[in-house]
Structures are given as C-alpha cells and as structure tokens.
Design an enzyme around this catalytic site. Structure first.
Site, mmCIF file in Angstrom:
data_model
loop_
_atom_site.group_PDB
_atom_site.id
_atom_site.type_symbol
_atom_site.label_atom_id
_atom_site.label_comp_id
_atom_site.label_asym_id
_atom_site.label_seq_id
_atom_site.Cartn_x
_atom_site.Cartn_y
_atom_site.Cartn_z
ATOM 1 N N PRO A 123 -34.250 -44.247 8.463
ATOM 2 C CA PRO A 123 -33.070 -45.127 8.413
ATOM 3 C C PRO A 123 -31.794 -44.299 8.504
ATOM 4 O O PRO A 123 -31.733 -43.176 7.979
ATOM 5 C CB PRO A 123 -33.195 -45.811 7.054
ATOM 6 N N LYS A 124 -30.806 -44.819 9.177
ATOM 7 C CA LYS A 124 -29.491 -44.171 9.205
ATOM 8 C C LYS A 124 -28.724 -44.700 7.991
ATOM 9 O O LYS A 124 -28.019 -45.703 8.060
ATOM 10 C CB LYS A 124 -28.756 -44.477 10.508
#
Length: 560
Positions: A123-124
């Site tokens: 995930p960013k």
C-alpha cells in the site's frame, strides 16, 4: 529497449493529454496568474513545514501544485519542486530517499512490469516519509525525508512514538530503514472515507513544538531496507520479528498488472489501519544503497488511486431555463475523470446559489460525485486574477410561459419538449435534447405539439437526424397519439403528480375544464395552494389553445 520506449511514449502521451490545453493568456496575464498561485503554494508550504499545520486539503494542494507546474510549462517558466522543505539545520540521510515515479494507468504499469521479475505490491501509505537509523540495536537517529538527501532531525519525536521499536536485534541491529510515519486508523475504508488530510495531520504532530502524548496516535510502515537481505521473504520476516509487522502483513507477491489491480481494488475497499493513496510495486532486487539518488529509482513505481474529488477549471458559465421557467446555472469544465466518468459539466443550481459561490470562468473548483454518480461542487479552491462573469437572463419565465415558440422562449420551449418526450410522459424513445433542437431549428415549431404534423419526408430531410432513425422517430410520434389522456395532460404541464392525476379519474378535456377548485383540493397530496395552481393552469389562454389543437388532431380525451 523497445519496452522502455513504449513506457516513455505512454508517459509522454499521458502527460501531453494532461497538459495539452494551455490557457489563452497574454504573457502579462500568465505571469500574474502564475505568480499569485506560486505565492499561495509557498505560503501553504511555509505553514506546513514551519508551523506544522495545513490550511488546505492534501488532495487540493497536490492538484493545484500540478496545475502550477502545467502553467509554468505552458509559458516557459521554471518549474518548482512540490513541497520542498527548508533546509536549515538539515541532517544528511545515510541513504537517499529516491521518491517513486507514478504510473498513469494499468497499461503503463504492465509495460513497466514486463521486463522485471520478483515483484511485490505494498500500500502507498499516506503520511510523512522518515529514515530510521539503528546502531548497536538501538534507535540512533530519525530523519524526515526533506529533499531526499537532507532532512530534519526527528529523533526525539520518534522516540516518543510507542509503535516504533526503540531497540532491535539480529540483522537490524545496524540498519537503515525507510518508511512512512502515519496516523493510526481503525478500520479505515479509503473508498468511503478518503484521505482525511492525513499527511498534513502527521506533519502537524511532528512539527509541533514540545513533546506530546498525541504522538502515540502515530505509527510507522517500513517500505525499504537498503542493503537488507536479498530475498524479500527474508526481509519481511526479519522486519516482523523486530516489530515492524505491518510490512509483512501488507506486502504481496505479484506477477502482472492484473494481480496488482486486484490487490489495489481490495485495499481500496478494505478496512485498513492507515490511510492510503494507491499502491507501490517494487522489485525485490535493488541496487546498493550508495547508488540511491532522489528521482532515480527504477526498481519501484506507484499506481495512485484516482482522487475522490478533482480540481477542475471552469471554462464557461451557462444558463438553462427548465420547463417550469426556473433558471439554473451550469459550469462547463475542462474535462476531469472521476470514478471512470468523464466530467465536463456540473450543475451549480439557482442564480442566487451561483452568486453565493462566486464562480467565474477561469476559477478552479473542487468536484466530486454525489449519489448516483452526479457531479457536485465541493469548493472553489482558486479564483483567477481576471474574473468576468456573464449576466444571467431576465427572470421573466414561469410555469405558464413558453408553450408556444419565440426567440426569448428558446430554452424553456426546448425543456418542455424534452419533458414531454420522456419515458414518464409520452415515452418518445430515441430523441433527446439534441434531437429536439434539430427538429425545431429546421421546422420552426409553433408550439410544443407541432411535431405531430411532421411527415416521414420532413423527418428524413432534417439535418442532425440520421435517415435510418427518421422512420423510427415517425413511428414513435404516431404511437404517441395512442397514449392515455392523462399522459397528454402531463405533457401540457398540469401542476399535479401522476398519482393525483390518476386519482382524479378525469378522462376528458371538457370534464377537466369544468372541475372546480374544491374537486382538485381533495386529491392526495394536493392542498389548496396546488388546487389554485391547477385552476390558473387550465384557465390559461395558451393551455386552452393547445387543448383545442389536440382536439382537432383527434387525440383521445380531447375530442368535443
């Protein structure tokens, strides 16, 4: 080499589409507009980095920064680095932060992945980047990202974040880690909750003077271990053992862009412990840390989520008159994408509402999707230096005007045609606003039912109406003659709901004309006010004239 060229072309095509339309400004106007926005963004930067506060939503800041860069490129100005912090008292990073290149779409990501193997998706996480330096098993230093080479000393702050391991052992005893300090969330669903300005909140807590218990609302997601174990599985296992468990939980092996898209969509809708703004795809094989430089990471890319709200430029303000005579205001926009929909127009509402919003061509507005995917205005985020607003039409229209065509009645007249052709009224399939405009422009209708007299030849020779469609349209017009009496009365704009009209049991024009106010008042959902409107409507000269005309056409219920 061919794949790299394809990636470059994809990126350039995406960029050119985003930057294709430059404002039609004089050099002086361009300088003024760029300077004003530049000063505003600088003020936001100062607030963010020096005061630890944010006066603007993260997404709005990002998009206006991109807009500034676009204008600078359009007019040959020097571009700026987004959110470049002050370097006073900065500390060198043991390993530079490279940043991450953004992929325009799934196709660009697929091209990038094609020449690589052993790929992983994470995930960013939306927060503030940090370097954690461990020496002899203890947290030795914490440094903000800064410009990638230097940053601020955050050691004392990070030592107060209980979620950050203060001691480690084994392979991490003498290590440098890079990650994201984030705001801890419980069950954050990105699709529903958006970004909640998480980045600014984290920055505010980290920049605030004095120690604060609120730092325990923060945690860290480690996304890089420069010069760490070669195998990603070993890297993740060692990080988890040391207390950085989130990295192992939210790092998955992927083989292609379809798998990335699946995970990206899953995390978009799932309950997560942090705010995200996309995903990062990275190769397990990384160069030695001494080769890491800002902006030069070829082993990882980001595929961001589409913003829940987009900043759009207002190109024009237009006025529309509805069938009831109300004037509504519509903003025409430079196209933006929201949830795979191309948005080019947004309804502002009444003239009064438009004046309250104070929107003019050239302004930048924040647009999102309301229920059923309808665009709406959330805010005016930037107003141009030169603002000229059009004059709205005179408010001369009402529910009893424009049954007959005239120059001043053009818009309300067309609105009445669109209404009567709709499914709930006469059900004229295959014709909308554009078709009605074409018919009226060519055949100059006298009133809203003049289309009943059109011949197949006339329809076939109407510019804007396909010949293959003209026969179908003539058939629809003829079928309308068989519609029930109540449908025709609705087409005439009687101020009653369909339920009330059906309950009235009126089956002829003559019967309707002789009904008294008391009769209408007893209908469900009508009341005295609506009953008076019905009386005013049926006694209107234009309505009586239309009733006589329909009688001459032998429409059911109108015959003498």
């Amino acid at each position: 080499m061919k794949v790299w060229m394809a990636i470059l072309i994809s990126i350039l095509c995406w960029q050119s589409s985003a930057w294709a339309v430059c404002p039609a400004w004089s050099p002086a106007r361009a300088q003024e507009e760029i300077s004003r926005l530049q000063q505003q963004i600088k003020q936001w930067d100062d607030d963010y980095w020096k005061e630890g506060k944010s006066e603007v939503e993260d997404g709005v800041y990002d998009q206006l920064s991109a807009r500034l860069t676009q204008w600078q490129r359009c007019f040959g100005n020097e571009t700026r680095d987004v959110m470049m912090p002050p370097l006073n008292g900065a500390v060198m990073h043991p390993v530079a932060h490279t940043g991450v290149r953004k992929m325009a779409d799934k196709n660009a990501l697929s091209l990038w992945m094609r020449e690589r193997s052993d790929l992983w998706v994470q995930p960013k996480v939306d927060g503030v980047a940090v370097t954690l330096v461990y020496r002899d098993g203890k947290l030795n230093k914490a440094i903000s990202r800064g410009n990638g080479l230097k940053g601020e000393d955050w050691t004392q702050k990070v030592r107060l974040i209980s979620a950050v391991p203060q001691t480690v052992s084994g392979p991490l005893a003498n290590s440098t880690l890079q990650g994201e300090i984030f705001l801890k969330r419980k069950g954050h669903i990105q699709q529903q909750m958006g970004g909640i300005n998480a980045r600014a909140k984290v920055a505010g807590l980290m920049m605030r003077q004095g120690n604060s218990d609120t730092l325990n609302s923060l945690a860290v997601f480690v996304w890089a271990w420069p010069d760490g174990p070669h195998l990603m599985t070993d890297r993740l296992k060692d990080l988890a053992t040391a207390g950085f468990t989130l990295t192992q939980t939210y790092t998955r092996a992927v083989k292609n862009a379809d798998e990335v898209a699946h995970v990206r969509n899953e995390w978009w809708k799932a309950k997560l412990p942090f705010v995200t703004d996309g995903v990062v795809v990275r190769a397990a094989k990384e160069p030695e840390s001494r080769h890491w430089l800002p902006g030069q990471a070829e082993w990882l890319v980001a595929w961001k989520y589409q913003p829940v709200a987009q900043v759009a430029e207002v190109k024009a303000i237009q006025f529309a008159v509805g069938k009831s005579g109300k004037i509504s205001v519509v903003a025409s926009l430079a196209p933006v994408m929201l949830d795979d929909k191309k948005i080019q127009r947004v309804n502002i509402g009444s003239v009064r509402r438009w004046q309250e919003w104070d929107i003019a061509p050239g302004d930048q507005i924040l647009v999102s999707l309301a229920g059923q995917g309808i665009p709406r205005i959330d805010d005016v985020v930037w107003r141009g230096a030169e603002r000229t607003k059009p004059t709205p039409p005179e408010n001369r229209f009402n529910s009893l005007t424009c049954y007959f065509a005239s120059d001043v009645c053009q818009e309300q007249f067309i609105s009445r045609l669109v209404w009567l052709g709709s499914k709930q009224v006469l059900g004229l399939d295959g014709i909308g606003e554009a078709g009605w405009r074409a018919l009226h422009q060519t055949h100059r209708f006298e009133h809203i039912f003049s289309w009943l007299l059109l011949t197949p030849e006339q329809l076939q020779n109407t510019p804007g109406i396909a010949k293959s469609k003209s026969a179908q349209l003539w058939h629809q017009f003829n079928l309308a003659r068989q519609q029930p009496f109540t449908r025709w009365v609705m087409a005439m704009g009687i101020p009653l709901t369909r339920a009330a009209l059906n309950a009235s049991d009126e089956r002829s024009w003559s019967q309707l004309l002789f009904s008294k106010e008391q009769f209408w008042q007893q209908l469900p959902g009508t009341g005295s006010g609506r009953a008076r409107q019905v009386i005013e409507w049926k006694e209107n000269a234009q309505i009586k004239k239309l009733g006589s005309w329909l009688a001459a056409q032998q429409i059911t219920g109108f015959e003498p």
